[in-house]
Design a protein around this motif. Sequence first.
Motif, short mmCIF file in Angstrom:
data_model
loop_
_atom_site.label_atom_id
_atom_site.label_comp_id
_atom_site.label_asym_id
_atom_site.label_seq_id
_atom_site.Cartn_x
_atom_site.Cartn_y
_atom_site.Cartn_z
N CYS A 212 62.73 82.19 13.55
CA CYS A 212 63.30 80.85 13.72
C CYS A 212 63.32 80.08 12.39
CB CYS A 212 62.44 80.09 14.75
SG CYS A 212 62.82 78.34 14.85
N ASP A 214 64.29 76.77 12.44
CA ASP A 214 64.29 75.36 12.86
C ASP A 214 65.65 74.69 12.65
OD1 ASP A 214 61.50 75.27 13.65
OD2 ASP A 214 61.06 75.44 11.52
N CYS A 215 66.69 75.46 12.94
CA CYS A 215 68.04 74.92 12.75
C CYS A 215 68.41 73.89 13.83
CB CYS A 215 69.07 76.06 12.76
SG CYS A 215 69.27 76.78 14.41
N MET A 216 67.67 73.85 14.92
CA MET A 216 67.85 72.86 15.99
C MET A 216 69.05 73.11 16.91
SD MET A 216 65.36 70.62 15.50
CE MET A 216 65.75 69.00 16.07
N ILE A 235 60.16 73.79 15.91
CA ILE A 235 60.73 73.54 17.23
C ILE A 235 59.78 74.09 18.30
CG2 ILE A 235 62.05 75.69 17.42
CD1 ILE A 235 63.76 72.46 18.13
S1 SF4 Z 1 65.66 76.24 16.02
FE1 SF4 Z 1 66.23 77.20 17.96
S2 SF4 Z 1 68.34 77.91 17.62
FE2 SF4 Z 1 67.47 77.51 15.60
S3 SF4 Z 1 66.64 79.47 14.93
FE3 SF4 Z 1 64.96 78.37 15.92
S4 SF4 Z 1 64.98 79.08 18.01
FE4 SF4 Z 1 66.98 79.63 17.14
#
Ligand code: SF4
Length: 265
Positions: A212, A214-216, A235
Amino acid sequence: LNAQDFPLYGAERRGAPVTAFTRVSDGDILERGYIFDPDISVVMDESLLDDPLANPLAGLRRGGVLLVNTRRSAEAYRRTREDITILTVDLTDLALKVLGRPVLSAASAAAAARVLSIAEASLQRAVADELEEIGVGGGLAAKNLELAGLIYAKLKPMRLETRELGAAETLVPLSVIVSGSGSEDAVSTGNSYLRRTGDWRTYRPVIDYARCTDCMVCYAYCPESAMSVKDDGRISIDYDNCKGCLICVTECPLRAIVKQQEGVA
Ligand code: SF4
Ligand code: SF4
């Protein structure tokens, strides 16, 4: 055999509790409207038994049958009510094995049909007709019929010791809403978190923090606002309110969320 069936939906969102009614008779069915005192109650999600809004035992007749979709034994529910017979069967597990997904309509119909001594041929025809009506045929229809057959063979018919059904001609007023709705209070605002949707899940999404970034993206797509950002900036998923729709699993661009079946180590 004559039958009536009709559902009662609460708030229109995926995964919300739904009540559906079925009347079956060898003769004409003169009654209409909701069923307030069923002979058999089929609970497709065991968490609903503790849900005061859903209240699936409401009105179940003395001597009736409660059929619960669960991994647990009937003994686990012995104290629920002492004047009814309780049966348990793991419909979700069988549906996952045969269909590859937790779709329980044919499975539940088969369980209820067997308990009520409805002929297997009638069950198979009903499942085929219902699926054809919604455009499901071929291999998926065949799998649903296989699933129905498996569950039919697994259970035994029961003699229901409820009161004699008379020539009921009652017209139940449809303005009376007896079932729970999908939200705690549909009028006030900002209170959807009060409705704990975490126990609706068949699968739980789990974040692989090594992948992950943390691109949201998952935060934006989650329909329950069950994603939040922790103090460390990562996240995180609020499992009290994540209903297990798995949209986040599909939408994560890095495939950093995996699904895990609830209750399976
Ligand atoms: S924030 Fe959510 S969508 Fe983005 S990489 Fe992490 S788990 Fe995947
Ligand atoms: S499965 Fe994912 S998208 Fe669905 S409610 Fe849970 S966190 Fe939100």
